[in-house]
Motif scaffolding. Structure first.
Motif, PDB file in Angstrom:
ATOM      1  N   ILE A 146       0.837  -1.206   0.000  1.00  0.00           N
ATOM      2  CA  ILE A 146       0.000   0.000   0.000  1.00  0.00           C
ATOM      3  C   ILE A 146       0.867   1.250   0.000  1.00  0.00           C
ATOM      4  CG2 ILE A 146      -1.642   1.340   1.397  1.00  0.00           C
ATOM      5  CD1 ILE A 146      -2.838  -1.388   2.279  1.00  0.00           C
ATOM      6  N   ASP A 147       1.908   1.266   0.820  1.00  0.00           N
ATOM      7  CA  ASP A 147       2.795   2.426   0.871  1.00  0.00           C
ATOM      8  C   ASP A 147       3.555   2.613  -0.437  1.00  0.00           C
ATOM      9  OD1 ASP A 147       2.025   3.210   3.386  1.00  0.00           O
ATOM     10  OD2 ASP A 147       3.634   2.157   4.424  1.00  0.00           O
ATOM     11  N   ILE A 154      -0.124   6.990  -7.062  1.00  0.00           N
ATOM     12  CA  ILE A 154      -1.473   6.459  -7.267  1.00  0.00           C
ATOM     13  C   ILE A 154      -2.178   6.350  -5.920  1.00  0.00           C
ATOM     14  CG2 ILE A 154      -2.762   4.379  -7.900  1.00  0.00           C
ATOM     15  CD1 ILE A 154      -0.931   4.011 -10.233  1.00  0.00           C
ATOM     16  N   ASN A 155      -3.341   6.961  -5.832  1.00  0.00           N
ATOM     17  CA  ASN A 155      -4.105   6.959  -4.585  1.00  0.00           C
ATOM     18  C   ASN A 155      -5.368   6.113  -4.659  1.00  0.00           C
ATOM     19  OD1 ASN A 155      -2.412   8.901  -3.164  1.00  0.00           O
ATOM     20  ND2 ASN A 155      -3.214  10.424  -4.599  1.00  0.00           N
ATOM     21  N   GLU A 156      -5.825   5.820  -5.869  1.00  0.00           N
ATOM     22  CA  GLU A 156      -7.031   5.016  -6.039  1.00  0.00           C
ATOM     23  C   GLU A 156      -6.633   3.611  -6.490  1.00  0.00           C
ATOM     24  OE1 GLU A 156     -10.584   6.864  -7.728  1.00  0.00           O
ATOM     25  OE2 GLU A 156      -9.335   8.620  -8.092  1.00  0.00           O
ATOM     26  N   TYR A 282      -4.966  -3.719  -7.714  1.00  0.00           N
ATOM     27  CA  TYR A 282      -5.538  -3.205  -8.954  1.00  0.00           C
ATOM     28  C   TYR A 282      -5.706  -1.696  -8.879  1.00  0.00           C
ATOM     29  CZ  TYR A 282      -6.845  -8.081  -9.866  1.00  0.00           C
ATOM     30  OH  TYR A 282      -6.824  -9.433 -10.072  1.00  0.00           O
ATOM     31  N   THR A 283      -5.590  -1.057 -10.039  1.00  0.00           N
ATOM     32  CA  THR A 283      -5.896   0.361 -10.133  1.00  0.00           C
ATOM     33  C   THR A 283      -6.451   0.626 -11.532  1.00  0.00           C
ATOM     34  OG1 THR A 283      -5.033   2.606  -9.816  1.00  0.00           O
ATOM     35  CG2 THR A 283      -3.577   1.019 -10.928  1.00  0.00           C
ATOM     36  N   TYR A 284      -6.876   1.863 -11.783  1.00  0.00           N
ATOM     37  CA  TYR A 284      -7.463   2.200 -13.077  1.00  0.00           C
ATOM     38  C   TYR A 284      -6.372   2.322 -14.148  1.00  0.00           C
ATOM     39  CZ  TYR A 284     -11.333   3.483 -10.024  1.00  0.00           C
ATOM     40  OH  TYR A 284     -12.320   3.460  -9.073  1.00  0.00           O
ATOM     41  N   GLY A 285      -6.746   2.016 -15.394  1.00  0.00           N
ATOM     42  CA  GLY A 285      -5.848   2.265 -16.511  1.00  0.00           C
ATOM     43  C   GLY A 285      -5.038   1.073 -16.961  1.00  0.00           C
ATOM     44  N   THR A 286      -5.301  -0.085 -16.372  1.00  0.00           N
ATOM     45  CA  THR A 286      -4.625  -1.307 -16.812  1.00  0.00           C
ATOM     46  C   THR A 286      -5.573  -2.477 -16.598  1.00  0.00           C
ATOM     47  OG1 THR A 286      -2.709  -2.747 -16.460  1.00  0.00           O
ATOM     48  CG2 THR A 286      -3.530  -1.588 -14.542  1.00  0.00           C
ATOM     49  N   GLN A 326      -3.892   7.712 -15.752  1.00  0.00           N
ATOM     50  CA  GLN A 326      -4.562   8.470 -14.695  1.00  0.00           C
ATOM     51  C   GLN A 326      -4.057   9.903 -14.602  1.00  0.00           C
ATOM     52  OE1 GLN A 326      -4.754   6.484 -10.847  1.00  0.00           O
ATOM     53  NE2 GLN A 326      -4.831   4.476 -11.823  1.00  0.00           N
ATOM     54  N   LYS A 327      -3.077  10.223 -15.498  1.00  0.00           N
ATOM     55  CA  LYS A 327      -2.491  11.564 -15.522  1.00  0.00           C
ATOM     56  C   LYS A 327      -1.906  11.950 -14.158  1.00  0.00           C
ATOM     57  CE  LYS A 327      -5.488  13.201 -19.296  1.00  0.00           C
ATOM     58  NZ  LYS A 327      -4.771  12.309 -20.184  1.00  0.00           N
ATOM     59  N   VAL A 328      -1.296  10.972 -13.514  1.00  0.00           N
ATOM     60  CA  VAL A 328      -0.587  11.229 -12.256  1.00  0.00           C
ATOM     61  C   VAL A 328       0.718  11.936 -12.592  1.00  0.00           C
ATOM     62  CG1 VAL A 328       0.584  10.168 -10.281  1.00  0.00           C
ATOM     63  CG2 VAL A 328      -1.602   9.247 -11.098  1.00  0.00           C
ATOM     64  N   GLU A 329       0.963  13.053 -11.945  1.00  0.00           N
ATOM     65  CA  GLU A 329       2.166  13.833 -12.239  1.00  0.00           C
ATOM     66  C   GLU A 329       3.377  13.220 -11.527  1.00  0.00           C
ATOM     67  OE1 GLU A 329       3.660  18.497 -12.310  1.00  0.00           O
ATOM     68  OE2 GLU A 329       1.928  17.921 -11.090  1.00  0.00           O
TER      69      GLU A 329
END
Length: 419
Positions: A146-147, A154-156, A282-286, A326-329
């Protein structure tokens, strides 16, 4: 000649800002591992075939890149790093009984057509916690995952946790042959519940057992699902698996990580070496999990050390795809500077560059070409994300170009032993 410019199917070049971002994310995630006291280990890119053969529960033979050395030994490009860690632990930590924490990053190789469009060379970052069979160790490893997610930006995301002993306990009650048991496991693992139902209804099983198998499509969710699972099974192995997950959840709640956790008993890894808690992130975008892991208490004994272990591996290329979509900077360090000079100023330019590098300034030294003017180097600097440029106008003076503000100034260089 044109063919030589292309890569084979399943591999690709990573360059420029994409490569810089990948390395930055890896660095931030590795820092998390160091905070949890994991020590780096590097294992060979290729090893003997027997380290990874299917008897060890790793990849199938036809999914590995195999070749031969001069003594006709079969070697493989590693499809998985965990067996290599197990081999190292048996060799170098044979007598250690207290916890061993090892982490790694490196590339793995899969020769498979099962996932069209997927890379066959994959960067992994992972960690293994050995000699600790507690639920606290399970929880700590998942907290580390998680960390690492949070460090990547990525937070979601969601960590889905399963327990293979829940399934094994049910299977032991049936006394089915290994082939049928594997068929059931594969249907559940692939979430092919129609195929599962068709198979289960043909088998001569107690109706209560059939009900449990046919309930796997509902055995996912939060703590309430664990309560539901308790009502379905009576065997001690499955009951103990549920209790284990409750302890893991409780420990994770102390870190405030409940929002990232769910449970899924249909998680039955394709790797045979998993023995208890298994999980995927899991996360969005894959379209697939970007991190996979679990407990493998029987693996190390196959290399000579009978010890429990749990670990995980992030699939960094999939993670970077998610970060991009996710457009994470990912903030890059664009503090590099150019020193531009004429040939007659070479000595002073080199000494200035060395002086600045000693204070950790990133410097690219360029001798000005007669075919280019200053504007060309300004455009080059901006294109390649430099923060500015020093143009030597004499042995002791420079024009200072700030590419961020587009301002130009001049400065006298002092405290340097010029030529």
């Amino acid at each position: 000649m044109e063919k030589l410019l292309h890569t084979p199917e399943g591999v690709r070049d990573i360059y420029d800002n994409e490569c810089r971002k990948k390395l930055k994310v890896l660095k931030k995630m590795h820092h998390v591992l160091s905070l949890y006291s994991y020590n780096d280990i590097q294992t060979p890119t290729f090893e003997f075939f027997d380290i990874f053969n299917q008897d060890k529960g790793s990849a199938a033979s036809n999914e590995m890149y195999k070749f031969f050395d001069r003594d006709n030994n079969t070697l493989v490009l590693r499809p998985d790093i965990t067996p290599s860690i197990a081999r190292c632990a048996a060799k170098y930590y044979a007598d250690e009984e207290l916890p061993i924490r090892l982490c790694y990053q490196g590339n793995t190789f899969f020769n498979t057509h099962n996932h069209q469009g997927k890379l066959k060379e994959i960067t992994q970052l992972g960690a293994e916690l050995l000699n600790d069979d507690s639920s606290a160790a399970d929880a700590e490893v998942i907290a580390t995952v998680i960390d690492c997610f949070l460090a990547s930006g990525i937070n979601e995301f969601q960590i889905e946790i399963g327990e293979v002993d829940f399934f094994k306990g049910i299977l032991e009650e049936t006394h089915l042959d290994a082939k049928t048991g594997n068929e059931i496991r594969d249907f559940i693992h692939n979430r092919n519940f129609f195929g599962l139902e068709s198979l289960i209804r043909e088998l001569d099983l107690d109706e209560k057992i059939k009900k449990v198998f046919l309930s796997f499509d509902q055995l996912f969710g939060g703590l309430e699902m664990l309560e539901q699972a308790k009502t379905l099974v009576a065997n001690p192995v499955s009951q103990k698996a549920i209790e284990r997950l409750e302890k893991v959840y409780k420990a994770l709640s102390y870190s405030g990580y409940e929002q990232y956790i769910s449970f899924d008993f249909s998680q039955l890894s394709r790797y045979e070496y998993y023995t208890g808690v298994v999980f995927r992130g899991y996360t969005y975008g894959t379209g697939d999990a970007v991190v996979k892991g679990g407990r493998y208490n029987n693996l190390l004994k196959q290399y000579g050390k009978d010890a429990p272990a749990i670990g995980f591996a992030f699939y960094i290329d999939d993670l970077m795809m998610a970060i991009s979509r996710q457009k994470v900077e990912v903030l890059l360090d664009n503090s590099d500077n150019i020193i531009l000079y004429e040939i007659n100023q070479q000595c002073s330019a080199i000494r200035l560059a060395n002086h600045l590098r000693k204070s950790d300034r990133k410097i690219e030294l360029i001798r000005k070409s007669k075919k280019k003017d200053v504007a060309d180097y300004i455009a080059y600097g901006k294109k390649n994300h430099f923060s500015g440029m020093f143009l030597l106008t004499s042995d002791t003076t420079v024009d200072v170009y700030d590419f961020v503000s587009d301002e130009i100034g001049s400065a006298l260089i002092e405290d340097i032993d010029f030529c």
